[in-house]
Design an enzyme around this catalytic site. Structure first.
Site, mmCIF file in Angstrom:
data_model
loop_
_atom_site.group_PDB
_atom_site.id
_atom_site.type_symbol
_atom_site.label_atom_id
_atom_site.label_comp_id
_atom_site.label_asym_id
_atom_site.label_seq_id
_atom_site.Cartn_x
_atom_site.Cartn_y
_atom_site.Cartn_z
ATOM 1 N N SER A 142 1.192 -1.147 0.111
ATOM 2 C CA SER A 142 0.402 -0.146 -0.375
ATOM 3 C C SER A 142 0.668 1.397 -0.178
ATOM 4 O O SER A 142 2.081 1.549 0.538
ATOM 5 C CB SER A 142 -0.321 -0.386 1.323
ATOM 6 O OG SER A 142 -1.544 1.309 1.701
ATOM 7 N N TYR A 155 -1.191 -1.127 10.644
ATOM 8 C CA TYR A 155 -0.949 -1.288 8.596
ATOM 9 C C TYR A 155 -0.171 -1.013 8.102
ATOM 10 O O TYR A 155 1.027 -1.417 7.177
ATOM 11 C CB TYR A 155 -2.199 -0.906 8.487
ATOM 12 C CG TYR A 155 -2.949 -0.889 7.347
ATOM 13 C CD1 TYR A 155 -3.529 -1.733 6.975
ATOM 14 C CD2 TYR A 155 -2.614 0.294 6.547
ATOM 15 C CE1 TYR A 155 -4.193 -2.051 5.278
ATOM 16 C CE2 TYR A 155 -2.685 -0.331 4.287
ATOM 17 C CZ TYR A 155 -3.567 -0.951 4.666
ATOM 18 O OH TYR A 155 -3.825 -1.583 2.839
#
Length: 258
Positions: A142, A155
């Site tokens: 990401s 994350y």
């Protein structure tokens, strides 16, 4: 564009019940690959299979927890048993957890790392062992693996780790003709992204500011198809010299931040 070299390749896609995982399974099947859909939501994975077969594609599914070595190994074995080989592994399954660094619980931090990072490593490990004729492994990171975002300590850490797992594996697996690359999307219109934008607005005190910000940075919200085209390329023979590479798909957002 379709990649003709994907015809009759066998691909495992984790996280195939929804979001980018589901769309990736559809894209690879549309290009002629035989797709094995894996997700902890086994009913969702089967629903993706039903959609693919209704469209004339070939697919099967199995429920699996990607943070379990036994589950991942069994899923890869099942795909090889069902379709005879493994050419492509796409590790997409992932979760997020929103909490300030001072408020996040250890159990929540560990859960995100187990699914996102350990799950990707397990998928890479067992896929590589099954790719006896070479292949392509594509991991999902990401933009949050490249830059920080508020409320996403675990994350961001997990996705940064995915990038380094990919780079290291690409070096180790070159001799086996296995390519390993990583894709880093940002602001793709999925349920996870919508949740993230809501949290960003709350934490930054800018209610409703996320969409205008994205429109200024990259012109529009990205769609899963903006990511699946890159994944299909990396899975195809057109990317035969591409390995150890990080593909950022963010509409120029990171350029605006640098």
């Amino acid at each position: 564009m379709p990649y003709e070299s994907l015809r009759n390749k066998v691909a495992v896609v984790t996280g195939a019940a929804g979001g980018i995982g589901r769309e990736t399974a559809h894209r690879l099947a549309a290009d002629g690959a035989k797709v094995f859909c894996v997700d902890i939501d086994d009913k969702g994975a089967l629903a993706t299979v039903d959609e693919i077969t209704a469209a004339g594609g070939t697919a099967d599914a199995q429920g699996a927890d990607v943070s379990s070595a036994d589950d991942v190994e069994q899923a890869v074995t099942a795909a090889v048993t069902r379709f005879g080989k493994l050419d492509v592994m796409v590790n997409i399954a992932g979760v997020e957890h929103f909490a300030a660094v001072t408020e996040m619980l250890e159990a929540d931090f560990e859960r995100v790392l187990r699914i996102n990072l350990l799950g990707t490593w397990l998928g890479t490990k067992y896929a590589a062992a099954a790719m006896t004729g070479g292949g392509s492994i594509i991991n999902m990171s990401s933009l949050a693996g490249v830059v920080g975002f508020p409320g996403l300590t675990a994350y961001c850490a997990s996705k940064a780790g995915v990038i380094m797992v990919t780079k290291t594996a690409s070096i180790e697996l070159r001799a086996a003709s296995i390519r390993v690359n990583v894709v880093c999307p940002a602001f793709i219109d999925t349920p996870m992204q919508r949740r993230a934008m809501s949290v960003f607005d709350q934490m930054l005190g800018a209610d409703g500011a996320s969409i205008p910000m994205i429109e200024r940075m990259q012109g529009r919200m990205g769609q899963p198809s903006d990511v699946t085209g890159t994944i299909a390329f990396l899975a195809s023979d057109d990317a035969s010299l591409t390995t150890g590479t990080t593909f950022v798909i963010d509409g120029g957002t990171s350029a605006c931040l640098s």
